[in-house]
Scaffold this active site. Sequence first.
Site, PDB file in Angstrom:
ATOM      1  N   CYS A  70      -2.119  16.268  19.850  1.00  0.00           N
ATOM      2  CA  CYS A  70      -2.716  16.561  18.549  1.00  0.00           C
ATOM      3  C   CYS A  70      -1.719  17.256  17.627  1.00  0.00           C
ATOM      4  O   CYS A  70      -1.156  18.291  17.990  1.00  0.00           O
ATOM      5  CB  CYS A  70      -3.947  17.444  18.756  1.00  0.00           C
ATOM      6  SG  CYS A  70      -4.645  18.087  17.219  1.00  0.00           S
ATOM      7  N   TYR A 201      -4.236  10.081   8.023  1.00  0.00           N
ATOM      8  CA  TYR A 201      -5.573   9.826   8.567  1.00  0.00           C
ATOM      9  C   TYR A 201      -6.456   9.111   7.541  1.00  0.00           C
ATOM     10  O   TYR A 201      -7.264   8.256   7.897  1.00  0.00           O
ATOM     11  CB  TYR A 201      -6.239  11.133   8.997  1.00  0.00           C
ATOM     12  CG  TYR A 201      -5.696  11.691  10.287  1.00  0.00           C
ATOM     13  CD1 TYR A 201      -6.315  11.421  11.501  1.00  0.00           C
ATOM     14  CD2 TYR A 201      -4.555  12.495  10.299  1.00  0.00           C
ATOM     15  CE1 TYR A 201      -5.826  11.925  12.688  1.00  0.00           C
ATOM     16  CE2 TYR A 201      -4.046  13.003  11.483  1.00  0.00           C
ATOM     17  CZ  TYR A 201      -4.684  12.719  12.681  1.00  0.00           C
ATOM     18  OH  TYR A 201      -4.189  13.213  13.860  1.00  0.00           O
TER      19      TYR A 201
END
Length: 366
Positions: A70, A201
């Site tokens: 992440c 994203y």
Amino acid sequence: MATEQPQTRSEFSTKGAYVHSGEEFTRDTNYIEDRITRDGTFPPGSPAPDGALAWPVEAGRYRLVAARACPWANRTVIVRRLLGLEDAISLGLPGPTHDVRSWTFDLDPDGRDPVLGIERLQEAYFRRFPDYPRGITVPAIVEEASGAVVTNNYPQITLDFSSEWSAFHRDGAPDLYPDALRDEIDEVNARVFTEVNNGVYRCGFAGSQASYDRAYARLWDAMDWLEDRLMGQRYLVGDTITEADVRLFTTLARFDPVYHGHFKCNRNRLTEMPALWAYARDLFQTPGFGDTIDFVQIKQHYYIVHEDINPTKIVPAGPDLANWLTPHGREALGGRPFGDGSPPGPPPAGERIAAGHNPLYPGDRA
């Protein structure tokens, strides 16, 4: 470490969790706003948000749970390394994949975190908030004794590592958030977050062509701005590494292996942007940055977890990552990476990247 990962059970599939047809991706930025401060109170000028608590800084009390895959969690691991907080704050490392419920500790013996004794990070959230309504995110700081989550507010976590945990910084720790540069760092960070960190994203999880086109244009406007900015200066703000560099680096490290193809951010590869690519290599080759990057886990996470955009869960073999170790030439721009400080030592034995997962650690191809 084996690269095969267990398949997500169908009843806990992530399908539909990321992409919503016809909609633009919007990140939920509401986090647990508790803070860990030097005296257990909110600092002057920083009023406590409604319901938020302040916890006291205390070595050995807290565990940072931060998956290597992440980018938001990677920030906290880098700052912890740079400041030398390894002995003060322990580190839990979930595996690279998860289902819709939670990150899991499937890389640990018996699939449990060795300190918290839990299989899923979800357990620490529910211990504090039984009806926690939001995503179970990393990074998260968990109180070891109670096993309850304290905060998952990742932008604040790294700032507090710099300002509130100073009593436990190593000798030679850099000042990542210097007072004289805070306004400029905050300004740069705001644009990098909205347009780049989160911009990739917005491209990848766009639910329509129009929302993708808007996100793509915004991303590349910002990438061109960064390219121009870094042509004449070694670091984003000032002449030393700061919080701003940490926040940008974790996105750049994932750009070619993941965002270029998986998220359709494909105008250029990072390797085709001379200043940004040299800047990224400069940081990667700086102790505390590249030695936190696990390219294998990064690719496994994105390509296996994001069923909405990769339903086959096939993880690509490329790209070749050996070029991260090629000379970058950024020394010619001057700058002092750690200011008046010094680089951190090697990572603790239990926190080293597996051989073959990073060109710094040769082995099987990363």
